[in-house]
Design a protein around this motif. Sequence first.
Motif, short mmCIF file in Angstrom:
data_model
loop_
_atom_site.label_atom_id
_atom_site.label_comp_id
_atom_site.label_asym_id
_atom_site.label_seq_id
_atom_site.Cartn_x
_atom_site.Cartn_y
_atom_site.Cartn_z
N LYS A 254 77.67 -52.08 79.75
CA LYS A 254 78.62 -53.06 79.19
C LYS A 254 77.89 -53.61 77.95
O LYS A 254 78.32 -54.00 76.80
CB LYS A 254 79.28 -54.10 80.17
N ARG A 255 76.54 -53.75 77.96
CA ARG A 255 75.71 -53.99 77.07
C ARG A 255 75.12 -53.09 76.04
O ARG A 255 74.31 -53.62 75.21
CB ARG A 255 74.52 -55.08 77.82
N THR A 256 75.49 -51.85 76.16
CA THR A 256 75.35 -50.72 75.37
C THR A 256 75.65 -51.06 73.95
O THR A 256 76.75 -50.89 73.52
CB THR A 256 75.58 -49.54 75.94
N MET A 260 78.61 -52.21 68.30
CA MET A 260 79.34 -50.88 67.84
C MET A 260 80.67 -50.76 68.30
O MET A 260 80.50 -50.79 69.72
CB MET A 260 78.18 -49.72 68.03
N GLN A 261 81.56 -50.52 67.82
CA GLN A 261 82.80 -50.40 68.29
C GLN A 261 83.04 -49.01 69.12
O GLN A 261 83.75 -49.08 70.03
CB GLN A 261 84.00 -50.36 67.38
N ALA A 270 86.88 -47.07 73.29
CA ALA A 270 85.25 -47.37 73.79
C ALA A 270 85.38 -47.60 75.12
O ALA A 270 84.23 -47.42 76.00
CB ALA A 270 85.27 -48.99 73.28
N CYS A 271 86.34 -47.71 76.01
CA CYS A 271 86.56 -47.89 77.55
C CYS A 271 86.38 -46.51 77.86
O CYS A 271 85.47 -46.13 78.98
CB CYS A 271 87.75 -48.39 77.84
N LEU A 304 72.65 -39.48 72.51
CA LEU A 304 73.12 -38.16 72.88
C LEU A 304 74.61 -38.24 72.71
O LEU A 304 75.33 -37.31 72.16
CB LEU A 304 72.47 -37.79 74.04
N TYR A 305 75.11 -39.12 73.50
CA TYR A 305 76.70 -39.26 73.99
C TYR A 305 77.17 -39.46 72.52
O TYR A 305 78.38 -38.96 72.20
CB TYR A 305 76.90 -40.13 74.87
N TYR A 306 76.74 -40.27 71.71
CA TYR A 306 77.32 -40.70 70.33
C TYR A 306 77.28 -39.46 69.24
O TYR A 306 78.55 -39.03 68.90
CB TYR A 306 76.62 -41.77 69.73
#
Length: 465
Positions: A254-256, A260-261, A270-271, A304-306
Amino acid sequence: MMSAGNGSSMNPKPVPAWLNSAAWASKPRSPVRGSYSFGDRSNSASLVESIGKPAGDFDDPLINIAKPPKETITSQEESDATGPAAQAAQAQISDNSEHSSDTEENKVAKSPSSFEYRVSLFNTELSRRRIHLAELQRLSSQGIPDAGGIRATTWKVLLGFLPKNRDEWATELKKKRATYSVFREEMIINPSEVTRKKEEMEALKAAELDALEGPLQRHEISHDDHPLSLGSKSVWHQFFQDTELAEQINRDVKRTHPDMQFFCGDNDFACENQEALKRILFIFAKLNPGIRYVQGMNEVLAPLYYVFKTDVDESNANHAEEDSFFCFVELLSDFRDHFCQQLDNSAVGIRSTISQMTQLLRRHDEELWRHLEITSKVNPQFYAFRWITLLLTQEFKFADSLRLWDSLLSNPDGPLEILLRVCCAMLLCLRSRLLAGDFTTNLKLLQHYPAVDFNHLLKVADSVI
């Protein structure tokens, strides 16, 4: 010191053989070498934002660092212009303008510093039936263009997720994505669902016995599946342990990148991204009980995920979770010892790595090293621990972090060497401010690294040999 957590007392299902491969073994650390170069900074990806000129209090260590002989620089430039991908891309561009006048526009298109030219270099290399890894590493060290999913594909090749032979890509992707689906099904347990399935199986078995033996026989009732059972084999006991792990991961995810939207926006997308990060980290922790989850792993996973989720190829973007998991595993194989508290004081632990960084600084600027270590007594663990374990993801803008990772992932000898050089360059670039500061001032400065000219910082790191 962040704790790696305690391993659970569960009896996990057998882990596939590939997770026990030599890739997970601790690799010998290569000595810091100066032969690897970030390359021409003018070729950085378009995603990197311009920060402008260095501020007046921003030092230029290149003035005091011996520069390589001119012949060496010329040789590197010649190499950049005559690599296999460069030759093929240059031929492709020349073919299109063979019969046209050599206008100013054509000259720009052929320039090694032009964005279109670099895109053509990567497309040429990635379209080969068998990729030349050394050439791809050389190109990537200069920055990967943020266009057409090039960075996503290139990172997957550099991390070994995709084989060098393109003919094997489809098979490999299908196999690994199917494997991850099995992990999700087996590792993320819903006790109620497990109990329901067991009851159905027992009812089916009882019906079969009834048909064979007549009236239903009385059987001993097991208490392992009762929610209050404390047995180590109880599915509920395992569930409660997993819940504690999931809550820890949830707090960090949750703090990542709250700015960034993509990660923390007030929307379903985002969820969905947060849930994917949670599952990846949870499954990794379950498969690695010796390390489990350590605070900060979410920050290493995020780039990586982004990159994979924003791939323009929807068929790949839809499988960003699966691909990110395996690339995260590959990346952490180079740094997993830094997350293991039992190895902190060993030759492969985080303290040994921090010591390598300080010795590198001492070789290049003993005055600065002496002021930090002896005069102001700033323990490098207070700032370098985060720099190294999180791969500098928290010190720079997100776009600059991606550019830095292009160089980290493309190093033939692994990312640690360049990481240490960049960390050393970060200290050199603040030399005058650090020499003028005391313990409190310097610690605050290094724990909240100021905005700098990122391209200049990489040039300084190039000069750290």
